[in-house]
Every structure is written in C-alpha cells, then in structure tokens.
Design a protein around this motif. Structure first.
Motif, PDB file in Angstrom:
ATOM      1  N   GLY A 119      30.611   8.646  -1.422  1.00 14.55           N
ATOM      2  CA  GLY A 119      29.926   9.781  -2.021  1.00 14.55           C
ATOM      3  C   GLY A 119      30.421  10.196  -3.385  1.00 14.55           C
ATOM      4  N   TYR A 120      31.329   9.435  -3.960  1.00 10.89           N
ATOM      5  CA  TYR A 120      31.799   9.744  -5.304  1.00 10.89           C
ATOM      6  C   TYR A 120      30.815   9.218  -6.344  1.00 10.89           C
ATOM      7  N   ARG A 121      30.755   9.919  -7.459  1.00 11.74           N
ATOM      8  CA  ARG A 121      30.158   9.335  -8.657  1.00 11.74           C
ATOM      9  C   ARG A 121      31.260   8.510  -9.311  1.00 11.74           C
ATOM     10  N   VAL A 122      31.017   7.211  -9.458  1.00 14.63           N
ATOM     11  CA  VAL A 122      32.061   6.304  -9.915  1.00 14.63           C
ATOM     12  C   VAL A 122      31.754   5.811 -11.332  1.00 14.63           C
ATOM     13  N   ILE A 123      32.738   5.927 -12.196  1.00 14.69           N
ATOM     14  CA  ILE A 123      32.676   5.298 -13.509  1.00 14.69           C
ATOM     15  C   ILE A 123      33.524   4.045 -13.410  1.00 14.69           C
ATOM     16  N   ALA A 124      32.876   2.890 -13.440  1.00  7.61           N
ATOM     17  CA  ALA A 124      33.546   1.607 -13.252  1.00  7.61           C
ATOM     18  C   ALA A 124      33.812   0.987 -14.611  1.00  7.61           C
ATOM     19  N   ALA A 125      35.076   0.948 -15.007  1.00  8.33           N
ATOM     20  CA  ALA A 125      35.451   0.466 -16.333  1.00  8.33           C
ATOM     21  C   ALA A 125      36.023  -0.943 -16.262  1.00  8.33           C
ATOM     22  N   GLY A 126      35.664  -1.744 -17.247  1.00  9.00           N
ATOM     23  CA  GLY A 126      36.185  -3.108 -17.329  1.00  9.00           C
ATOM     24  C   GLY A 126      35.677  -3.783 -18.580  1.00  9.00           C
ATOM     25  N   ARG A 127      36.122  -4.985 -18.827  1.00  4.65           N
ATOM     26  CA  ARG A 127      35.783  -5.673 -20.073  1.00  4.65           C
ATOM     27  C   ARG A 127      34.537  -6.543 -19.975  1.00  4.65           C
ATOM     28  N   SER A 128      34.105  -6.886 -18.761  1.00  2.00           N
ATOM     29  CA  SER A 128      32.972  -7.800 -18.598  1.00  2.00           C
ATOM     30  C   SER A 128      31.685  -7.031 -18.299  1.00  2.00           C
ATOM     31  N   GLU A 129      30.793  -7.000 -19.260  1.00  3.14           N
ATOM     32  CA  GLU A 129      29.516  -6.301 -19.050  1.00  3.14           C
ATOM     33  C   GLU A 129      28.695  -6.920 -17.925  1.00  3.14           C
TER      34      GLU A 129
END
Length: 236
Positions: free
Chosen positions: A25-35
């Motif tokens: 149920g979280y709003r997740v900001i998924a960060a990483g280098r590969s679009e």
C-alpha cells in the motif's frame, strides 16, 4: 498514503522491495540507473526515477519537494574480487563512493524532513561482509562496515525524534551483484546450495515496517541455511 523511496530498484533486492512495498500500500518511488528496467515495474503504485545516486545535484533536484516517509538505501555495487594489495584505486574509490558516500549524501537530504515531522524510517542494505572477514572483499567490507556504523550512529541522532533506523544484513542472496565479476562456473558454485532470494529480504522489510511506531528492529541478519564463501571464487 505513505511514500517510500527505494534506491537500486532496477533488479535484485531493490526491485523486490519496491514491488513488496507497493503491494503493502505504499506509494513507491523506484530509483535506479536503467530506464528500461524501471519501466518494467512501473505501475499506479510505483513511480520510476532514473537516477545515479552518486550525482549529488541530480539527486537533490529529483528529491526537491518530495515528502519521504520510508527511505530504503539499497543501491550498491561489488568491485572486482581480489587481494587488496592488487586492487585498482579506481575500483576502491567507486566501491566507497557508491556504497557509502552516496548513501550518506542521500540520507542527509531526506532525514531533516523526517525529523521535522517526528516520524520516518530509514533502512540500509548492508552486508554480512561488514561483520565477518571474507577474503578478496576488503574495500567492499570497509564500505559496508561504514554503513553499519553510520546506521547505529544515525539511530542515536534520530530516535529521540521518533525516527526508526534499520540495518539489513544479508548473507548470500541470489542477485546480479556478482554477474560482472564472476564467471559462470564460479556463480554456479556459489549458488549450488539454495541462496536467500530477493523476495525473502523484501518480505522481512515489509514486516519490519509493519511494526508499531514504538518498536524498531535495529538490525536483521538474513542468511542462507547452507552458507558458502563466494568471495573465494575469484574470476581468473
């Protein structure tokens, strides 16, 4: 809805945590280098953020105005395995920069808002290599030991403000961490016995976050039942 920022979310443990927290149920900001990798997990709950955590101006710009309730510092890399006496300084600098320095810088951007609100949870993906000696991993071990010490000291700074801090200490997890530094035979030997899966770590993170605000799991170790010593399998 609470917001979680997960770094290193393109694969492995970070990807599994992002998916698990979205399910919780979280709003997740998924960060990483590969679009492309991030696009593969984008959904109504998961917002991809293409980001190199070592690029401080880019990180600051990306986080401007965001309110983060949960920070999962997961991004990391494994330098080439080998005796420290033979290590390349560029590899050492990169190991410390990605695994430690960038983590401190990102955390510094996020925790002031948590302290102001009087709530929040910061998690760090550490390593068993921070707590026990393994051959051929000196620089990586140094960086992860730094994470362990930082997590403990950060908890001392922030716990009076109601902020929880957790160090995740995985042993051998079946991820792509060794993909570029071990050949196929070495990887097969490392995973000959069943390793911990990224989803196993993600489920533990979800359980830790679900505890009441007065309970903080300061550290959890998650190891394979049948451990091996992968760092001895050095690519020739």
């Amino acid at each position: 809805m609470k917001t979680a920022l997960v770094t290193g979310a393109t694969s492995g443990i970070g990807r599994a945590i992002a998916l698990e927290l979205a399910q919780a149920g979280y709003r997740v900001i998924a960060a990483g280098r590969s679009e492309p990798a991030l696009a593969g997990i984008a959904s109504g709950q998961i917002t991809p953020l293409v980001l190199d955590v070592t690029d401080r101006p880019a990180v600051a710009a990306a986080l401007a105005g965001l309110e983060i309730d949960v920070l999962v510092n997961n991004a990391g890399m494994m330098p080439p395995l080998g005796n420290f006496a033979d290590a390349d300084m560029d590899d050492i600098d990169r190991a410390i920069g990605v695994n430690l320095t960038a983590v401190l810088a990102l955390t510094r951007l996020v925790v002031p808002q948590m302290r102001q609100r009087g709530s929040g949870h910061v998690l760090f993906t550490g390593s068993a290599a921070a707590h026990a000696p393994f051959p051929n991993m000196a620089a990586y071990s140094a960086a992860k030991a730094g994470i362990s010490g930082f997590a403990a000291a950060l908890r001392a700074d922030l716990s009076p403000h109601g902020i929880r801090v957790t160090e995740i200490v995985p042993g051998r997890v079946e991820t792509a961490l060794y993909a570029d530094i071990l050949d196929a035979d070495a990887r097969a030997a490392m995973y000959a016995a069943k390793a911990v899966q990224p989803q196993d770590v993600a489920q533990m993170v979800r359980a830790v976050l679900a505890l009441p605000e007065w309970a903080d799991v300061t550290r959890f170790d998650i190891m394979p039942t049948r451990p091996t010593t992968p760092s001895q399998q050095v690519k020739k």
